[in-house]
Design a protein around this motif. Structure first.
Motif, short mmCIF file in Angstrom:
data_model
loop_
_atom_site.label_atom_id
_atom_site.label_comp_id
_atom_site.label_asym_id
_atom_site.label_seq_id
_atom_site.Cartn_x
_atom_site.Cartn_y
_atom_site.Cartn_z
N ALA A 47 0.87 -1.17 0.00
CA ALA A 47 0.00 0.00 0.00
C ALA A 47 0.91 1.21 0.00
CB ALA A 47 -0.92 -0.01 1.21
N SER A 49 1.00 4.59 -0.21
CA SER A 49 0.93 5.70 0.73
C SER A 49 1.08 5.22 2.17
CB SER A 49 -0.39 6.45 0.56
OG SER A 49 -1.49 5.56 0.61
N MET A 50 0.49 4.05 2.48
CA MET A 50 0.59 3.54 3.84
C MET A 50 2.00 3.08 4.15
SD MET A 50 -0.95 3.28 6.60
CE MET A 50 -0.05 2.84 8.08
N THR A 71 -3.91 3.47 9.58
CA THR A 71 -4.12 2.67 8.37
C THR A 71 -5.53 2.86 7.83
OG1 THR A 71 -2.55 0.99 9.17
CG2 THR A 71 -4.08 0.33 7.44
N VAL A 74 -5.73 6.36 6.19
CA VAL A 74 -4.98 6.48 4.93
C VAL A 74 -5.63 5.66 3.82
CG1 VAL A 74 -2.78 5.97 3.80
CG2 VAL A 74 -2.80 7.00 6.09
N ASN A 75 -6.14 4.47 4.18
CA ASN A 75 -6.65 3.56 3.15
C ASN A 75 -8.17 3.45 3.14
OD1 ASN A 75 -4.14 2.83 2.12
ND2 ASN A 75 -3.83 1.26 3.67
N ARG A 77 -10.29 4.96 1.46
CA ARG A 77 -10.84 5.01 0.10
C ARG A 77 -11.02 3.61 -0.49
NH1 ARG A 77 -5.55 5.88 0.17
NH2 ARG A 77 -4.19 4.93 -1.40
N HIS A 78 -10.23 2.65 -0.04
CA HIS A 78 -10.33 1.30 -0.59
C HIS A 78 -11.64 0.61 -0.19
CE1 HIS A 78 -6.37 1.12 -2.41
NE2 HIS A 78 -5.89 1.73 -1.33
N TYR A 81 -13.66 1.71 -3.07
CA TYR A 81 -13.21 0.99 -4.26
C TYR A 81 -13.78 -0.42 -4.26
CZ TYR A 81 -9.48 4.48 -5.12
OH TYR A 81 -8.77 5.61 -5.38
N THR A 104 -5.00 -1.56 -5.80
CA THR A 104 -4.44 -0.24 -5.51
C THR A 104 -5.13 0.80 -6.38
OG1 THR A 104 -2.72 -0.43 -7.21
CG2 THR A 104 -2.19 -1.28 -5.01
N ASP A 105 -4.81 2.06 -6.18
CA ASP A 105 -5.43 3.12 -6.96
C ASP A 105 -5.18 2.92 -8.45
OD1 ASP A 105 -6.19 5.27 -4.74
OD2 ASP A 105 -4.22 4.47 -4.26
#
Length: 228
Positions: A47, A49-50, A71, A74-75, A77-78, A81, A104-105
């Motif tokens: 990850a 950014s993480m 965590t 930061v994540n 958004r997933h 997704y 991932t993005d």
């Protein structure tokens, strides 16, 4: 054929991940952690950014609770997704567990970028894109870690690399579509939540507001897209 197509489609991600992974490896090496750490973090955490944030968490002796909360922030958004990928990944066994882990993005962008051409196995395409992207990240991390162990680098600003990549992906997706309603909603919610909650707490409220607005305006946005 499917692997070749996946590799071709993933080349832009390779260019970004090698550079960004190298930045992560250099930053990790500057804190005294060698290639083994770079490989394990990129293999198990994966990850971007993480992983950058994790360097500070490791070196500061952060607690498990602090790490878990960070965590999530930061994540977060997933989570959204993942909701949008339920139908796309519904019949992807035996690849599904890895596809979920490796989302991932940038992989999300490739998987959602359009229909897979005739003659390409869709499930294998998803798998190869996800696998190739992680390989690029691991290679970049190892390269950066080795270079960081050999050469002294000024690491100021390296942690901004992931933000730069997000901006590039956002710009590219905006150029590839005529309907920018979703992008406008995202930017508006981000600015509003940044103003309301501050830079340290705006991420999760932003995701919630974006999801609510997109859900409420779903039919309208679909109609606009069909007219374009």
């Amino acid at each position: 054929m499917t692997l070749k197509y996946a590799f071709k489609q993933s080349l832009p991600v390779m260019a970004g991940y090698i550079v960004l992974g190298t930045g992560f490896g250099v930053l990790l090496a500057s804190k005294g952690y060698g290639p083994g750490w770079a490989f394990l973090m990129s293999f198990f955490i994966y990850a971007g950014s993480m992983q950058y944030v994790a360097i500070d968490l490791i070196t500061s002796g952060a607690t498990l609770i602090t790490t878990a909360i960070m965590t999530l922030m930061v994540n977060a958004r997933h989570l959204f997704y993942g909701l949008s990928m339920i139908d796309r990944y519904r019949h992807t066994q035996p690849y599904k567990p890895y596809l979920i882990f490796g989302l991932t993005d940038e992989t999300y962008s490739l998987v959602c970028s359009g229909e897979v051409p005739t003659g390409i196995d869709q499930n294998k395409y998803y798998f190869y894109v996800t696998l190739l992207d992680q390989i690029y990240w691991i290679l970049g991390s190892l390269l950066g870690s080795v270079l960081g162990s050999i050469v002294a680098f000024n690491t100021t600003g390296i942690d901004f690399a992931m933000t730069s990549l997000f901006l590039v992906v956002f710009t590219q997706q905006s150029l590839d579509t005529k309907n920018h309603s979703g992008a406008v909603i995202g930017v508006f919610c981000s600015i509003l939540c940044l103003w309301l909650f501050g830079p340290d707490r705006f991420l999760i409220p932003t995701m919630i507001f974006i999801t609510l607005l997109l859900t409420v305006l779903k039919k309208q946005l679909e109609n606009e897209e069909s007219h374009d």
